[in-house]
Write a protein that holds these residues in place. Structure first.
Motif, short mmCIF file in Angstrom:
data_model
loop_
_atom_site.label_atom_id
_atom_site.label_comp_id
_atom_site.label_asym_id
_atom_site.label_seq_id
_atom_site.Cartn_x
_atom_site.Cartn_y
_atom_site.Cartn_z
N TYR A 15 12.59 4.91 5.03
CA TYR A 15 13.97 4.94 4.42
C TYR A 15 14.12 4.48 2.83
CZ TYR A 15 18.82 4.15 3.82
OH TYR A 15 20.17 4.04 3.53
N LYS A 67 20.52 -2.76 10.85
CA LYS A 67 19.91 -1.49 11.18
C LYS A 67 18.67 -1.74 11.83
CE LYS A 67 20.90 1.03 6.46
NZ LYS A 67 21.93 -0.04 6.14
N TYR A 71 18.39 0.20 15.61
CA TYR A 71 17.34 0.95 15.85
C TYR A 71 16.80 0.64 17.37
CZ TYR A 71 12.60 2.91 15.97
OH TYR A 71 11.52 3.49 16.39
N ARG A 76 17.57 5.13 16.98
CA ARG A 76 17.89 5.70 15.79
C ARG A 76 18.95 4.79 15.10
NH1 ARG A 76 22.89 8.15 15.78
NH2 ARG A 76 22.04 9.89 14.65
N ALA A 78 22.03 5.45 12.32
CA ALA A 78 22.85 6.47 11.71
C ALA A 78 22.62 6.77 10.23
CB ALA A 78 24.29 6.29 12.14
N GLU A 81 19.35 8.73 9.72
CA GLU A 81 19.52 9.82 10.05
C GLU A 81 20.17 10.78 9.01
OE1 GLU A 81 18.28 11.52 12.89
OE2 GLU A 81 17.29 9.59 13.60
N GLU A 82 21.40 10.39 8.43
CA GLU A 82 22.08 11.07 7.43
C GLU A 82 21.10 11.27 6.29
OE1 GLU A 82 25.45 8.74 6.92
OE2 GLU A 82 26.22 8.86 8.89
N ARG A 84 18.00 11.45 5.96
CA ARG A 84 16.96 12.43 6.50
C ARG A 84 17.53 13.71 6.36
NH1 ARG A 84 15.12 9.67 11.83
NH2 ARG A 84 13.39 8.27 11.07
N ALA A 85 18.68 13.85 6.81
CA ALA A 85 19.37 15.37 6.84
C ALA A 85 19.62 15.78 5.30
CB ALA A 85 20.79 15.07 7.49
#
Length: 577
Positions: A15, A67, A71, A76, A78, A81-82, A84-85
């Motif tokens: 992260y 966080k 996890y 995961r 969120a 994940e956002e 990463r996207a």
């Protein structure tokens, strides 16, 4: 098995990288890096902690703690994940390359459109990177080396420490099964190689079935690759292969010798057997003609019948150990029991995770005769060290020293070797320390000549007693610096400066081959944990294993010496301390 703490450490570090790539707040990225290190070295399993418990970990605030809980509950996060996207997958692949940081990865993507390792290799070979600001021929060399490191890591090899943790868990599980006569690990792990391809476990028992079944049913077994009477192979949930062999108790010594290796060492021993008209296999030592077994129950018996002393596993690499054994010249290797103290450790005054009191208590629990606290000096700016903080710590160390009658405390520091070989603090301040370790922490890409001169100058400093993690490498993550280490080794021998064997499994720096070279120059060594937490102090075992692979005796290692002799060495020819 990888600890949950290490999984969370990897997640938080990812992260931090993603924040840096996406142009986020640099201070936020740094906060996640600090939290990642703190969680990785925290002694309590994070799966046992709630948010308030997690906030007890240094550098872990409410948001990070939440966080971590998310996890651990769902696998995961969120927000991550956002993020990463929002970062192209190709860039995420690029930052996995050691030596290539997130900013350079983003430049490669934005300017050259590079989204894969293969594309990056093409760009390097076509010399297109040299057109970019901040890139050059040296950068290309580093990238190629980083890709090589990543590819080797992808071959399924893991660090010695992670392999040892898993192997000892399996040995403990199988040793408790009824009928187990003996159980241990073998292979490259027993030889203490710095990385391990797979784990070999041996059991001596009359019946193999209970052990084969038990291995297949372990909670961290993801796949049974092969299941047989003599051998079962599994793959763990982390992708590591474990091979179990069950031997008849009468064949234990021969099997242990055979499966420990190395292959080249075994070829040597089998050749000696042939010269004696014998045959050596994993089942025993036999008369070649009659097939009659001569011996097999112990390794000592096998070697003795071949005219050799028992050869320690850490030497079995076909580097002259068999010839030395035949001449009666094998070294009496240093052991962990010989180590009287640790000379490079940190507390939470700088980047450590445990308090001074906790570190000292843990060291005393290990039975040390002496113990050095060596927090970072001020030129490593992120640690915010000051003269006042260091002097205040010295008073605390002196007070603790009066409480621990069985262990003497040394107050030291880890200095930074600057670009020109200079170190933190003037001579009059350095004179107050019991011990100064000096290490390179930055400017890794200087020229070979500059790096050599830099290290030699540090050796020549009358207050520097030990060069810490001399090559600066991190296994699979960062290559060692390009210096003329033979010149550095010669300087260490000339000035009476010890070289550290840093025992952290990610470093093992110096490595065994460098130790062998340095020893020929007449260098002395210090095997240190570089502990940043009480949980790191036991890493010393890996440093000792590496020292053994470098053929070192306790006379070669300064922290096996009595304190009076050690203090004389630390004074470097009489300079005041």
């Amino acid at each position: 098995m990888v600890r949950a703490n290490e999984e969370v450490e990897a997640l938080l570090q990812e992260y931090a990288d993603l924040i840096a790539i996406s142009g986020g707040d640099a201070f936020k990225a740094r906060a996640y890096e600090k939290a990642a290190r703190a969680v990785g070295g925290y002694p309590v399993d994070v799966t046992r902690l709630d948010v308030p418990g997690l906030r007890e970990i240094p550098h872990v605030g409410a948001s990070i703690a939440e966080k971590i809980v998310e996890y651990l509950r769902s696998g995961r996060v969120a927000t991550i994940e956002e993020t990463r996207a929002s970062v192209p997958a190709g860039v995420r692949e690029l930052i996995s390359i050691p030596t290539l940081g997130p900013r350079k990865a983003m430049v490669l993507y934005e300017v050259l459109g590079i989204t894969s390792v293969d594309q990056l290799l093409d760009a390097v070979h076509e010399e297109r990177l040299r057109e970019l600001k901040g890139f050059g021929e040296k950068t290309e060399e580093n990238i190629l080396h980083g890709i090589s490191l990543m590819q080797k890591a992808g071959e399924g090899r893991i660090l010695l420490g992670a392999a040892m943790e898993l192997a000892e868990q399996i040995v403990a599980e199988l040793s408790g099964i009824r009928g187990c006569r003996r159980c241990t690990y073998a292979g490259s792990l027993r030889r203490m190689r710095e990385t391990i391809g797979d784990i070999d476990i041996l059991v001596a028992a009359e019946r193999s079935a209970p052990f084969m079944t038990a291995l297949a049913e372990l909670p961290y077994t993801a796949e049974v690759i092969a299941h047989g009477e003599k051998k079962t192979s599994i793959r763990t949930t982390k992708g590591l292969q474990v091979d179990l062999r069950v031997l008849p108790p009468v064949s234990w010594g021969a099997g242990l010798q055979y499966f420990t290796g190395s292959k080249a060492h075994n070829i040597r021993t089998r050749a000696i057997a042939v010269r004696h008209k014998l045959k050596l296999s994993e089942y025993g030592l036999f008369h070649a003609k009659s097939g009659e077994m001569i011996t097999s129950e112990t390794e000592e018996g096998i070697y003795d019948r071949l005219g050799l002393p028992w050869i320690p596993p850490t030497l079995r690499e076909d580097r002259g150990e068999v010839a030395a054994g035949l001449r009666g010249e094998l070294p009496d290797l240093v052991t962990e029991r010989d180590i009287r103290g640790d000379l490079h450790t940190h507390t939470d005054l700088t980047d450590g995770l445990s308090s001074l009191d906790d570190m000292v208590a843990a060291a005393a629990g290990r039975g040390y005769a002496y113990y050095a606290v060596t927090d970072h000096a001020p030129n490593l700016y992120m640690q915010r060290m000051t003269d006042e903080k260091m002097l205040a710590q010295r008073e605390e160390v002196r007070a603790l020293d009066r409480r621990y009658h069985g262990m003497r405390l040394l107050h030291g520091t880890e200095l930074n070797i600057g670009p020109d070989g200079e170190v933190d603090w003037p001579d009059e301040f350095l004179a107050g320390f019991d011990l100064c370790v000096a290490s390179v922490h930055s400017h890794f890409n200087q020229s070979r000549q500059a790096l050599t001169r830099r290290l030699v100058r540090a050796c020549e400093n009358p207050y520097v007693a030990v060069i810490g993690h001399p090559t600066t490498r991190r296994i699979g993550k960062r290559p060692g610096i390009d210096a003329d280490f033979d010149a550095v080794f010669a300087a260490c021998a000339r000035t009476g400066t010890a070289l550290e064997i840093n025992a952290h499994p990610e470093r093992l720096d110096l490595c065994d081959e460098d130790i062998l070279r340095a020893k020929r120059h007449g260098v002395k060594f210090a095997v240190n944990s570089d502990a940043h937490s009480t949980t790191h102090l036991p890493y010393l075992r890996y440093g000792v294993g590496t020292a053994q692979r470098g053929w070192l005796t306790k006379d070669d290692v300064i922290n096996t010496w009595p304190l009076t002799k050690l203090r004389r060495f630390l004074r470097k020819g009489g300079s005041p301390r």
